[in-house]
Design an enzyme around this catalytic site. Sequence first.
Site: not given
Length: 250
Positions: A178-179, A202, A206, A239
């Site tokens: 959603q940005g 995951t 970050d 990935k």
Amino acid sequence: KGAHQSVALARAGMEVYHAGKIGNDGIWILDLLKEAGVKTDHVVISHEFTGRALIQITPQGENSILLFAGGNHGITQNEVDDTLDSFDSGDYLVLQNEINLTPYIIKKAKAKGMFICVNPAPISQEVISWPLSLVNLIILNEVEARELSGMNGNNGEIINDLCLKYPNKEILLTLGKQGSYYARNDYREYSPGVDTEVVDTTGAGDTYIGYFLASRMGGLSVKASMDRASYASSITISKRGALDSIPKGV
């Protein structure tokens, strides 16, 4: 999360010094950080076990993470002081909610005139008592924002509430596909998410944090920094894995 954000900052082109505490079982982590270009002189090796994150992934690529604190909660005030002695006014400090003594670290860094960015993940009730009035930038996902604001309203209402609670602070809310939204007092920016196949989320947040901060430090506008960070995150989620999926030089 701290290691992920350090790697993201380094791969985005920044000079990064990582601080923390690991056990002898975690020496391999130093190799990964160094390979990414992160300086590890401030990582303490102790007799404790290294902190662990157990990551569960749904078929849709969403994750749930269980944490074992280990050495992350064995940091001493002397170790904090020794680390911060190497930095000065204008340097950036990026903190998460994985270690102990975070309020002490914030106060010490503020006294030195550092730019303080806090990503209170994983969120906990103690975060509310942190001296967040001393930080410059708070970066949250939707769950963390609701916990910190105490509201169940829509994203706009939550952002407005956080701006009232933390005047003159930069607030960055990340919402995955959603940005993301940026706010500071009455100023607002929005960056749409990048449509991509989700394999594993995951490390996405970050990656966003690392690339957003690197872009800001590099002189890009808030909006351009958000767009670059979103694009980098879209590569990460395409990935499998965490550190390995963080892109270099986007």
